[in-house]
Motif scaffolding. Structure first.
Motif, PDB file in Angstrom:
ATOM      1  N   THR A 442      -1.510   3.321  -6.755  1.00 43.74           N
ATOM      2  CA  THR A 442      -0.189   3.711  -7.222  1.00 43.74           C
ATOM      3  C   THR A 442       0.882   2.807  -6.625  1.00 43.74           C
ATOM      4  OG1 THR A 442      -0.917   6.011  -7.367  1.00 43.74           O
ATOM      5  CG2 THR A 442       1.465   5.612  -7.341  1.00 43.74           C
ATOM      6  N   GLY A 443       1.633   2.150  -7.490  1.00 44.72           N
ATOM      7  CA  GLY A 443       2.694   1.265  -7.027  1.00 44.72           C
ATOM      8  C   GLY A 443       2.303  -0.191  -6.968  1.00 44.72           C
ATOM      9  N   VAL A 444       1.010  -0.514  -7.095  1.00 43.82           N
ATOM     10  CA  VAL A 444       0.554  -1.903  -7.057  1.00 43.82           C
ATOM     11  C   VAL A 444       0.555  -2.452  -8.482  1.00 43.82           C
ATOM     12  CG1 VAL A 444      -1.332  -3.461  -6.477  1.00 43.82           C
ATOM     13  CG2 VAL A 444      -0.876  -1.469  -5.035  1.00 43.82           C
ATOM     14  N   SER A 445       1.180  -3.610  -8.681  1.00 45.53           N
ATOM     15  CA  SER A 445       1.238  -4.189 -10.018  1.00 45.53           C
ATOM     16  C   SER A 445       1.230  -5.702  -9.918  1.00 45.53           C
ATOM     17  CB  SER A 445       2.511  -3.720 -10.743  1.00 45.53           C
ATOM     18  OG  SER A 445       3.666  -4.142 -10.036  1.00 45.53           O
ATOM     19  N   GLY A 446       1.153  -6.365 -11.080  1.00 45.81           N
ATOM     20  CA  GLY A 446       1.218  -7.817 -11.132  1.00 45.81           C
ATOM     21  C   GLY A 446      -0.114  -8.477 -10.873  1.00 45.81           C
ATOM     22  N   THR A 447      -0.096  -9.811 -10.895  1.00 45.17           N
ATOM     23  CA  THR A 447      -1.319 -10.589 -10.723  1.00 45.17           C
ATOM     24  C   THR A 447      -1.356 -11.342  -9.402  1.00 45.17           C
ATOM     25  OG1 THR A 447      -0.330 -12.503 -11.847  1.00 45.17           O
ATOM     26  CG2 THR A 447      -1.529 -10.918 -13.218  1.00 45.17           C
ATOM     27  N   MET A 448      -0.258 -11.307  -8.640  1.00 45.81           N
ATOM     28  CA  MET A 448      -0.199 -12.029  -7.371  1.00 45.81           C
ATOM     29  C   MET A 448      -0.221 -11.054  -6.197  1.00 45.81           C
ATOM     30  SD  MET A 448      -0.243 -15.108  -8.438  1.00 45.81           S
ATOM     31  CE  MET A 448       0.146 -16.115  -6.987  1.00 45.81           C
ATOM     32  N   ARG A 449      -0.639 -11.555  -5.067  1.00 49.12           N
ATOM     33  CA  ARG A 449      -0.701 -10.781  -3.830  1.00 49.12           C
ATOM     34  C   ARG A 449       0.681 -10.247  -3.473  1.00 49.12           C
ATOM     35  NH1 ARG A 449      -1.793  -7.971   0.512  1.00 49.12           N
ATOM     36  NH2 ARG A 449      -2.192  -8.988   2.513  1.00 49.12           N
ATOM     37  N   THR A 450       0.756  -8.969  -3.119  1.00 45.96           N
ATOM     38  CA  THR A 450       2.015  -8.393  -2.668  1.00 45.96           C
ATOM     39  C   THR A 450       1.918  -8.007  -1.197  1.00 45.96           C
ATOM     40  OG1 THR A 450       1.343  -6.210  -3.483  1.00 45.96           O
ATOM     41  CG2 THR A 450       2.697  -7.567  -4.944  1.00 45.96           C
ATOM     42  N   VAL A 451       3.075  -7.979  -0.543  1.00 45.27           N
ATOM     43  CA  VAL A 451       3.189  -7.777   0.896  1.00 45.27           C
ATOM     44  C   VAL A 451       4.295  -6.744   1.137  1.00 45.27           C
ATOM     45  CG1 VAL A 451       3.699  -8.928   3.097  1.00 45.27           C
ATOM     46  CG2 VAL A 451       2.508 -10.192   1.291  1.00 45.27           C
ATOM     47  N   PRO A 452       4.169  -5.858   2.151  1.00 44.52           N
ATOM     48  CA  PRO A 452       3.081  -5.751   3.132  1.00 44.52           C
ATOM     49  C   PRO A 452       1.986  -4.814   2.642  1.00 44.52           C
ATOM     50  CG  PRO A 452       4.831  -4.244   3.731  1.00 44.52           C
ATOM     51  CD  PRO A 452       5.303  -4.955   2.493  1.00 44.52           C
ATOM     52  N   ASP A 453       0.995  -4.602   3.497  1.00 48.76           N
ATOM     53  CA  ASP A 453      -0.070  -3.643   3.201  1.00 48.76           C
ATOM     54  C   ASP A 453       0.201  -2.301   3.873  1.00 48.76           C
ATOM     55  OD1 ASP A 453      -1.816  -5.520   1.743  1.00 48.76           O
ATOM     56  OD2 ASP A 453      -1.937  -6.518   3.684  1.00 48.76           O
ATOM     57  N   VAL A 454       0.676  -2.347   5.102  1.00 48.57           N
ATOM     58  CA  VAL A 454       0.985  -1.148   5.880  1.00 48.57           C
ATOM     59  C   VAL A 454       2.266  -1.439   6.673  1.00 48.57           C
ATOM     60  CG1 VAL A 454      -1.412  -0.346   6.072  1.00 48.57           C
ATOM     61  CG2 VAL A 454      -0.503  -1.955   7.768  1.00 48.57           C
ATOM     62  N   SER A 455       2.703  -0.498   7.484  1.00 48.08           N
ATOM     63  CA  SER A 455       3.912  -0.717   8.268  1.00 48.08           C
ATOM     64  C   SER A 455       3.912   0.199   9.485  1.00 48.08           C
ATOM     65  CB  SER A 455       5.163  -0.461   7.414  1.00 48.08           C
ATOM     66  OG  SER A 455       5.132   0.852   6.864  1.00 48.08           O
ATOM     67  N   SER A 456       4.870  -0.039  10.354  1.00 44.40           N
ATOM     68  CA  SER A 456       5.159   0.856  11.474  1.00 44.40           C
ATOM     69  C   SER A 456       6.518   0.457  12.045  1.00 44.40           C
ATOM     70  CB  SER A 456       4.059   0.810  12.546  1.00 44.40           C
ATOM     71  OG  SER A 456       3.896  -0.485  13.082  1.00 44.40           O
ATOM     72  N   ASN A 457       6.954   1.120  13.073  1.00 42.64           N
ATOM     73  CA  ASN A 457       8.300   0.936  13.587  1.00 42.64           C
ATOM     74  C   ASN A 457       8.618  -0.529  13.904  1.00 42.64           C
ATOM     75  OD1 ASN A 457      10.850   1.919  14.595  1.00 42.64           O
ATOM     76  ND2 ASN A 457      10.078   1.498  16.653  1.00 42.64           N
ATOM     77  N   ALA A 458       9.794  -0.992  13.451  1.00 41.94           N
ATOM     78  CA  ALA A 458      10.203  -2.377  13.690  1.00 41.94           C
ATOM     79  C   ALA A 458      11.709  -2.545  13.814  1.00 41.94           C
ATOM     80  CB  ALA A 458       9.686  -3.279  12.560  1.00 41.94           C
ATOM     81  N   ASP A 459      12.481  -1.594  13.359  1.00 40.47           N
ATOM     82  CA  ASP A 459      13.936  -1.709  13.390  1.00 40.47           C
ATOM     83  C   ASP A 459      14.413  -1.803  14.838  1.00 40.47           C
ATOM     84  OD1 ASP A 459      16.689  -1.439  13.134  1.00 40.47           O
ATOM     85  OD2 ASP A 459      16.546   0.122  11.597  1.00 40.47           O
ATOM     86  N   PRO A 460      15.220  -2.821  15.193  1.00 39.03           N
ATOM     87  CA  PRO A 460      15.734  -2.891  16.566  1.00 39.03           C
ATOM     88  C   PRO A 460      16.535  -1.657  16.964  1.00 39.03           C
ATOM     89  CG  PRO A 460      16.127  -4.942  15.410  1.00 39.03           C
ATOM     90  CD  PRO A 460      15.627  -3.983  14.387  1.00 39.03           C
ATOM     91  N   ALA A 461      17.118  -0.961  15.955  1.00 36.17           N
ATOM     92  CA  ALA A 461      17.870   0.250  16.261  1.00 36.17           C
ATOM     93  C   ALA A 461      16.966   1.385  16.737  1.00 36.17           C
ATOM     94  CB  ALA A 461      18.666   0.696  15.027  1.00 36.17           C
ATOM     95  N   SER A 462      15.672   1.274  16.471  1.00 36.27           N
ATOM     96  CA  SER A 462      14.692   2.236  17.007  1.00 36.27           C
ATOM     97  C   SER A 462      13.627   1.447  17.768  1.00 36.27           C
ATOM     98  CB  SER A 462      14.057   3.055  15.879  1.00 36.27           C
ATOM     99  OG  SER A 462      13.441   2.199  14.910  1.00 36.27           O
TER     100      SER A 462
END
Length: 719
Positions: A442-462
């Motif tokens: 769900t949400g994956v489309s197109g013929t080219m690789r999409t990024v990212p695969d997963v995530s986690s905290n990265a905002d400098p504000a947190s």
């Protein structure tokens, strides 16, 4: 390469051209390829920056340059099939990873190809400085004039107007003689346009002075981020697992010890592995905070994991050599990468060379997690192409690793409260790599690789509390997210080993399988608020946060549950009949006349009989084959001893021995492999479990100068 951390703001460094003077000194002569030797252009060997930069003059003819010649992998269709199989539960090959030697034997460049390249480089006056252990890279150095002659191009000095820095680059695509085109993938080191600046930004509220540090930590410590993602509920601490940190700068061991002491963490001492002589630890540069961030986050998640900090020169060649060394060393099961460059401004042939080593990593069961970048869907914002170009970051765009995006995390005490997308976390669509078969849902489309695969905290504000440069700072960036996921993989591998199951290996196919299942909501935090410049979060997968952040204990359970338990139904056996040929006849082999032989012209490995293919000194083909049935559920290993004896000279492959299992080519040897005595070759044939397969040796000899291929003591053991 640039790190993907965000702490203090740093200006883009202007890199001097050092010995390259603009329009001063003796210019290179234009290369004049030998008209009698046709040449083949190598695509994607010109940095895209050339098209957007101003040419200032020639690189002096006597300027010393270093290049990395990347060699092509072999049997690539079979490699793609194998990588899919080892990542798919239920296949006979699932989790049955290769050793570096097995990978090179099946898929790596041949030694004959390496010798062919070395011979050519030496003939052009270049000095060969080394060959990677996986045979994928041949390094050499020489003058700009010699480089220009060898690769049919010209080195010029340029000014990048976007970055206001000078660099050198080849004006046009490199080329090689036609007889090398089949083995050479690309040439790196023809330019030095690699971005190599740190990106450190403090939270903007309240404003912070540059390089400001504090005596006590603020920001998330291990209790908060481990608690938020249930990393403290897995029952694992990384014991027995080794993680590689992919770095272009150094660290202070005392800073790491201070972090450990503050949070009561203990584990193996961090150690450095030098690549191409690089070791920055005595005087770390602007990237020191990046290296220490990576190490401290991995320590916070998996304190007992061993950390190896691979440090390489910050260049295309350095990156290629680091990738090759990590997989050839085979000391780790996880790689954490927080450095990258935007795809449109990176030489495509260099990306291919790195990705080839990532394929080897996948085949060996090594997980790779890469930061997706900190400029949203406009990854070239601080690079040559600029902020108007939609772009993603490499290596996060490689389909053989897991790209990690960024979020803003809120906690209640040490527990998860909520999460939204960090607006400048990298994400988007690759223009280089096609969408891999596992990237569905769900949400994956197109013929080219999409990024990212997963995530986690990265905002400098947190952000995260990090001890670096003699004090406490708050760091964010997707380079904090990548080591967090790497620490998770270390935890998983510890649990998998205890359960008698394979390590995580290439993570993305398995993570997507879980995300596409009924347990998605209990294994990932689906982030559905926030956006970057061009993409918005939504239910399921999106190009801002991927599938979301981990619920580590439940994700472990789901991943371990996808691994079928060992069947235990395979009866150990040896399947090859008459493997030593000592019956004096071929049966049950089928063989060309005269192949099974006991004469003294060529010795047997053991006993008196062997299979002697070719050795006539005239155009000739010999074959030797046997059909076997490999039981389902078995691990199968083919082994045999081979001796190559030849009257040919040089590294050109005139006479060849091809070894096949069915239609799959396991290896090709030639007169260039001639050596005294026998060498044992082994191959994993577990992919053929439940099938009947023909093992076939085919020797072909040209019209002059004989080459003998002697086979003996063949076996196919199942267990």
């Amino acid at each position: 390469m640039r790190p993907r951390s965000l702490a203090l703001a740093a200006a883009l460094a202007v890199l001097p051209l050092t010995a390259v003077s603009l329009g001063v000194g003796a210019a290179q002569a234009a290369p004049v390829p030998n008209a009698a030797a046709p040449r083949v252009s190598l695509p994607n060997t010109v940095t895209p920056a050339v098209a957007r930069s101003e040419k200032k003059g020639d690189v002096p003819a006597d300027q010393q340059l270093s290049v990395a010649v990347s060699l092509k992998l072999r049997n690539t269709a079979e490699l793609d099939r194998f990588l899919a199989a080892i990542a798919t539960p239920g296949t006979p090959e699932y989790g049955r990873y290769l050793t570096p030697q097995q990978f090179t034997e099946r898929f790596g460049p041949t030694q004959a190809a390496v010798e062919q390249v070395k011979t050519y480089l030496t003939a052009q006056g270049l000095a060969v400085s080394g060959v990677s252990d996986n045979r994928q890279v041949v390094n050499a150095h020489g003058t700009a004039e010699q480089i220009a002659k060898a690769f049919g191009t010209h080195e010029s000095a340029y000014l990048d107007p976007q970055q206001q820095r000078t660099f050198f680059a080849n004006d046009a695509a490199a080329s090689v003689p036609a007889d090398l085109a089949d083995v050479v993938q690309g040439i790196s080191g023809l330019n030095n346009h690699t971005v190599r600046t740190t990106r450190n930004v403090k939270p903007t509220t309240p404003p912070a002075a540059p390089n400001a540090t504090a005596a006590t930590p603020s920001g998330f410590g291990p209790a908060q981020y481990d608690g938020a993602y249930n990393l403290d509920k897995t029952g694992a601490d990384g014991t027995g697992v080794t993680v590689a940190l992919w770095e272009f700068d150094g660290y202070s061991a005392n800073n790491l010890k201070t972090y450990d002491s503050q949070y009561g963490l203990t584990g193996p001492a961090v150690s450095t592995v030098s690549v191409d002589g690089a070791n920055y630890d005595s005087a770390p540069g602007q990237g020191q905070g990046e290296v220490e961030l990576d190490s401290e986050i991995v320590r916070g998640v998996a304190p007992k994991a061993t950390q190896l900090v691979y440090e390489a020169p910050n260049s295309d060649q350095g990156e290629i050599d680091m990738a090759a060394k990590i997989v050839a060393d085979n000391r780790v099961s996880v790689i954490s990468i927080s450095w990258g460059s935007c795809e449109p401004d990176t030489t495509a042939s260099s990306m291919t060379a790195v990705d080839n080593s990532f394929k080897q990593a996948a085949a060996q069961g090594i997980s790779i997690f890469s930061a997706s970048g900190d400029d949203g869907s406009r990854d070239c914002t601080r690079s040559t192409s600029g902020s108007t170009v939609k772009a993603v970051d490499f290596p996060a765009s490689s389909p053989h690793q897991t790209g990690v995006g960024g979020t803003n995390l809120k906690v209640s005490g040490n527990a998860y409260s909520s999460e939204s997308a960090w607006s400048t976390a990298g994400g988007g669509v690759s223009t280089v790599f096609a969408k891999p078969s596992w990237q569905t849902g769900t949400g994956v489309s197109g013929t080219m690789r999409t990024v990212p695969d997963v995530s986690s905290n990265a905002d400098p504000a947190s952000g995260f509390a990090i001890y670096t440069v003699g004090g406490w700072q708050v760091y964010g960036g997707t380079s904090a997210a990548a080591p967090l996921w790497s620490g998770y993989a270390a935890q998983f591998n510890q649990k998998a080993k205890a359960a008698g199951q394979p390590v995580l290996g290439e993570a993305s196919p398995k993570l997507y399988a879980v995300a596409n299942g009924s347990g998605y909501g209990s294994t990932f935090h689906d982030v559905t608020t926030g956006k970057n410049q061009d993409f918005t979060t939504k239910a399921g997968y999106d190009q801002v946060t991927g599938w979301g952040s981990p619920i580590a204990d439940a994700l472990n359970t789901a991943l371990l549950g996808t691994t079928p338990p060992p069947s235990g139904g395979c009866t150990p056996a040896q399947l090859i009949g008459n493997g030593g040929f000592e019956t004096g006849t071929a049966a049950p082999w089928t063989a060309s006349t005269g192949v099974v032989d006991s004469s003294t012209g060529e010795a047997a490995h053991s006993g008196s009989w062997k299979a002697w293919l070719d050795g006539y000194g005239s155009a000739h083909t010999d074959t030797l084959a046997q059909t076997v049935s490999i039981p389902a559920g078995c691990r199968a290993t083919l082994a045999f001893w081979v001796h190559v004896d030849t009257a040919e000279t040089g590294s050109t492959a005139y006479d060849k021995l091809t070894v096949q299992a069915g239609s799959t080519t396991l290896t090709t040897l030639s007169n260039a492999n001639a050596a005294t005595g026998f060498t044992q070759k082994t191959f994993d044939l577990s992919a053929f479990a439940g099938q009947t397969v023909t093992i076939k040796f085919t020797g072909t000899e040209d019209s002059s100068l004989k080459t003998s291929f002697v086979i003996d003591d063949a076996s196919l053991n199942v267990s």
